[in-house]
Design a protein around this motif. Structure first.
Motif, short mmCIF file in Angstrom:
data_model
loop_
_atom_site.label_atom_id
_atom_site.label_comp_id
_atom_site.label_asym_id
_atom_site.label_seq_id
_atom_site.Cartn_x
_atom_site.Cartn_y
_atom_site.Cartn_z
N GLU A 3 -50.28 -47.82 -35.44
CA GLU A 3 -50.56 -46.46 -35.39
C GLU A 3 -50.19 -45.30 -34.28
O GLU A 3 -50.23 -44.42 -35.15
CB GLU A 3 -52.11 -46.95 -34.24
CG GLU A 3 -52.80 -47.84 -35.00
CD GLU A 3 -54.04 -48.33 -34.41
OE1 GLU A 3 -55.66 -48.33 -34.59
OE2 GLU A 3 -54.18 -49.07 -33.25
N ILE A 4 -49.29 -45.62 -33.30
CA ILE A 4 -48.65 -44.46 -33.16
C ILE A 4 -47.62 -43.37 -33.89
O ILE A 4 -47.44 -42.71 -33.81
CB ILE A 4 -47.93 -45.16 -31.38
CG1 ILE A 4 -48.95 -45.08 -30.41
CG2 ILE A 4 -46.95 -43.83 -31.13
CD1 ILE A 4 -48.17 -46.17 -29.35
N ASN A 5 -47.00 -44.81 -34.95
CA ASN A 5 -45.93 -44.25 -35.39
C ASN A 5 -46.87 -43.11 -36.27
O ASN A 5 -45.94 -42.22 -36.81
CB ASN A 5 -45.60 -45.33 -36.23
CG ASN A 5 -44.39 -45.91 -35.31
OD1 ASN A 5 -44.37 -45.55 -33.61
ND2 ASN A 5 -43.80 -46.79 -35.30
N ASN A 6 -47.91 -43.75 -37.12
CA ASN A 6 -48.55 -42.74 -37.83
C ASN A 6 -49.33 -42.02 -37.48
O ASN A 6 -49.20 -40.45 -38.57
CB ASN A 6 -49.32 -44.10 -37.95
CG ASN A 6 -50.33 -43.36 -39.58
OD1 ASN A 6 -49.81 -43.12 -40.78
ND2 ASN A 6 -51.43 -42.93 -39.62
N ALA A 7 -49.92 -41.42 -36.21
CA ALA A 7 -50.04 -40.78 -35.74
C ALA A 7 -49.20 -38.77 -35.47
O ALA A 7 -49.25 -38.76 -35.82
CB ALA A 7 -50.39 -40.56 -34.58
N LYS A 8 -47.86 -40.11 -35.60
CA LYS A 8 -46.24 -38.73 -34.68
C LYS A 8 -45.84 -38.14 -36.57
O LYS A 8 -45.85 -37.36 -36.70
CB LYS A 8 -45.29 -39.55 -34.39
CG LYS A 8 -45.85 -40.03 -33.71
CD LYS A 8 -45.11 -40.92 -32.39
CE LYS A 8 -42.96 -40.95 -32.75
NZ LYS A 8 -42.60 -41.81 -31.67
#
Length: 428
Positions: free
Chosen positions: A63-68
């Motif tokens: 989820e963090i990687n997708n947001a970035k």
């Protein structure tokens, strides 16, 4: 915006937003339930109040990687630069342990240690506040806190805003939970199967969050009970009415209970600003919120002198204070009580909110009379150190015993005197 003459007694004219008995009863119930049932209770409250059924409370690395991946590159650069400014400012606040030699090899001192774990509440749901992430996490990191946890309510798809996740990622924070409200405060204070408890909770929230923080205080530390935003502006006829109006509205759009105040010695300028506020209100996306703030709690005060204004501001102790006068620095040095002071035409309040580096978590409701902005000091604790050698003890034992007996504490006196007899082992 109403215009009145400045009198000796002025106030922020706003009740503390500490909820009612029904809300407090609800909060106490939630706290007890989460303490008893842990993750199960949190899942039920998330479904009930946030409208989302969460399979996992913790934000995944995916989820963090997708947001970035989807985040605007220019905004990422802006957030990164803001973070650097905030870190630079807070690095200057670091304290050092110390020891002071007494005599005969004895010393007293103070040891500075960071807290072990802190939790940051980030408001969420329909809005995103990455600036809250930066302002709370960075001073904790500078202090040396090893475990920093973020909790924030998700939207009805069970997702946190990209901006919040990206801000956390910039700072290297990956322990993030998709929970909000009183249940999030309970989880941080008491712990659950998934979330380990913390030592301190910081960050703003709604009335249920504020009540929950107040209730768990003592079990954990908290930063403050923050009220709605407020701004006071000191301006004379050399200021620009459109700029002053814009700055008043920058806080009015936060909350219907926000308190925007202008203090000036010019009746003509006061009238100009009032007209500008009305003109600008009509084009604000958050007009309803800002208008409620302006009509219920906004005011323009006309004073006879700058000395009268300074006295009134020190009485108000506002969260934010802007000074736009011919000699703003001369006025600023006379201000004793304000959360943050913005000096001159080009130091508009949002600069402090987002970019300059000073912390935007500030005391409200006139508590700037005795409180300070969030800082590195909020994330450390101090331990006193005492080391007396035999020689120093001998020099002062009678004095200490006399002081103890003066207070009627015989056991204290005997404790310090009990070393009089040599037991054959010297542990100094």
């Amino acid at each position: 915006m109403k215009i009145v003459s400045l009198t000796k007694n002025i106030s922020l004219r706003r009740p503390l937003e500490m909820g009612n008995m029904e809300q407090l009863k609800t909060v106490k119930g939630v706290l007890a339930d989460v303490q008893s049932r842990g993750d199960e209770a949190i899942a039920e409250y998330s479904e009930k109040w946030d409208g989302v059924k969460l399979e996992k409370l913790r934000v995944s690395q995916d989820e963090i990687n997708n947001a970035k991946k989807h985040f605007d590159a220019v905004l990422l650069k802006d957030l990164t630069e803001a973070a650097a400014n905030i870190r630079l400012f807070h690095e200057q606040q670091k304290r050092s342990s110390y020891e002071v030699d007494v005599n005969h090899g004895s010393f007293i001192g103070q040891r500075i240690n960071p807290l072990d774990a802190v939790g940051l509440y980030v408001p969420g749901g329909s809005a995103a506040y990455p600036s809250s992430v930066l302002m709370n996490v960075i001073p904790a990191q500078v202090a040396g806190v090893k475990r920093i946890v973020i909790v924030s309510p998700p939207n009805n798809q069970g997702i946190l805003p990209d901006a919040v996740l990206v801000a956390a990622s910039i700072l290297g924070i990956d322990e993030i939970y998709k929970i909000g409200g009183a249940q999030a405060i309970a989880a941080l204070a008491y712990g659950t199967e998934t979330i380990k408890p913390v030592d301190k909770i910081t960050g703003p929230g709604n009335v249920f969050v504020a009540l929950a923080k107040r209730e768990v205080f003592g079990e954990v530390a908290i930063d403050m009970i923050a009220g709605p935003s407020e701004i006071a502006i000191i301006a004379d006829e050399t200021a620009y009415a459109d700029e002053v109006a814009a700055d008043l509205l920058s806080q009015a759009e936060h909350d219907p209970m926000a308190c925007p105040i202008l203090l000036t010695t010019s009746e003509f300028f006061a009238s100009e600003v009032a007209q500008e506020v009305e003109r600008q209100l009509r084009t604000l996306p958050r007009e309803d919120i800002a208008r409620a703030s302006i009509e219920n709690f906004g005011c323009i005060y006309i004073a006879e002198s700058m000395s009268q204004i300074v006295e009134a501001v020190n009485q108000l102790a506002p969260e934010h204070l802007e000074i736009m006068t011919t000699e703003p620095h001369d006025v600023a040095v006379r201000i004793r009580h304000a959360g943050a002071i913005f000096i001159g035409r080009y130091s508009s309040e949002p600069i402090g909110d987002y970019f300059a580096g000073t912390n935007h978590v500030l005391p409200t409701n006139s508590t700037a009379r005795f409180s300070s902005p969030l800082s590195v000091d909020d994330f450390i604790k101090k331990t006193s150190i005492i080391y007396y050698t035999k020689e120093t003890w001998q020099q002062h034992v009678d004095k200490i015993a006399r002081l103890a007996r003066m207070e009627g504490l015989e056991a204290h006196a005997r404790a310090v005197e009990s070393r009089r007899w040599d037991k054959g082992v010297d542990q100094s």
